[in-house]
Design a protein around this motif. Structure first.
Motif, PDB file in Angstrom:
ATOM      1  N   LEU A   9       0.852  -1.176   0.000  1.00 18.79           N
ATOM      2  CA  LEU A   9       0.000   0.000   0.000  1.00 18.79           C
ATOM      3  C   LEU A   9       0.892   1.233   0.000  1.00 18.79           C
ATOM      4  CD1 LEU A   9      -2.627  -1.140   2.650  1.00 18.79           C
ATOM      5  CD2 LEU A   9      -2.622  -1.519   0.174  1.00 18.79           C
ATOM      6  N   THR A  10       0.676   2.112  -0.977  1.00 19.02           N
ATOM      7  CA  THR A  10       1.544   3.263  -1.188  1.00 19.02           C
ATOM      8  C   THR A  10       0.715   4.516  -1.435  1.00 19.02           C
ATOM      9  OG1 THR A  10       1.635   3.054  -3.599  1.00 19.02           O
ATOM     10  CG2 THR A  10       3.215   1.748  -2.350  1.00 19.02           C
ATOM     11  N   ARG A  11       1.424   5.604  -1.681  1.00 21.93           N
ATOM     12  CA  ARG A  11       0.788   6.812  -2.208  1.00 21.93           C
ATOM     13  C   ARG A  11       1.835   7.546  -3.045  1.00 21.93           C
ATOM     14  NH1 ARG A  11      -0.697   8.892   3.139  1.00 21.93           N
ATOM     15  NH2 ARG A  11      -2.767   8.767   2.247  1.00 21.93           N
ATOM     16  N   ASP A  12       1.354   8.289  -4.001  1.00 22.47           N
ATOM     17  CA  ASP A  12       2.214   9.061  -4.888  1.00 22.47           C
ATOM     18  C   ASP A  12       3.021  10.064  -4.068  1.00 22.47           C
ATOM     19  OD1 ASP A  12       3.178   9.751  -7.448  1.00 22.47           O
ATOM     20  OD2 ASP A  12       1.820  11.481  -7.522  1.00 22.47           O
ATOM     21  N   GLY A  13       4.297  10.219  -4.402  1.00 16.88           N
ATOM     22  CA  GLY A  13       5.141  11.178  -3.712  1.00 16.88           C
ATOM     23  C   GLY A  13       5.755  10.667  -2.430  1.00 16.88           C
ATOM     24  N   CYS A  14       5.683   9.377  -2.179  1.00 14.60           N
ATOM     25  CA  CYS A  14       6.221   8.775  -0.954  1.00 14.60           C
ATOM     26  C   CYS A  14       7.560   8.095  -1.287  1.00 14.60           C
ATOM     27  CB  CYS A  14       5.219   7.751  -0.405  1.00 14.60           C
ATOM     28  SG  CYS A  14       5.850   6.703   0.914  1.00 14.60           S
TER      29      CYS A  14
END
Length: 91
Positions: A9-14
């Protein structure tokens, strides 16, 4: 026999998410598991906000077969041990 499923599980800009994904991609080849990355913000924008609501404050999160395995980093020793239970290599 089905292969273990690892979901990141990720998010953009991490930037940490990028590092963890690279580590898991390398381990996937060695330990024979399927790796899928999910951007929790994109999933929420598509109508599924459950992952962001549950895990969004501690990304990246590693799920093994749908259960939380680790967050912020890969617990490689534990991942190897847990995957060995599936009959894969535990080196």
């Amino acid at each position: 026999m089905t292969r273990p499923q690892v979901q990141l599980l990720t998010r953009d800009g991490c930037p940490v998410c990028v590092q963890v994904h690279a580590q898991l991609a390398q381990l996937a080849t060695e330990l024979d598991f399927d790796l899928h990355a999910v951007d929790v913000d994109a999933a929420a924008a598509a109508g599924d906000s459950a992952l962001r609501a549950e895990f969004g404050d501690r990304l990246p999160v590693v799920l093994l077969d749908g259960r939380e395995h680790s967050y912020w980093e890969v617990d490689e020793a534990r991942l190897r041990a847990d995957l060995a239970e599936f009959g894969g290599p535990a080196l």
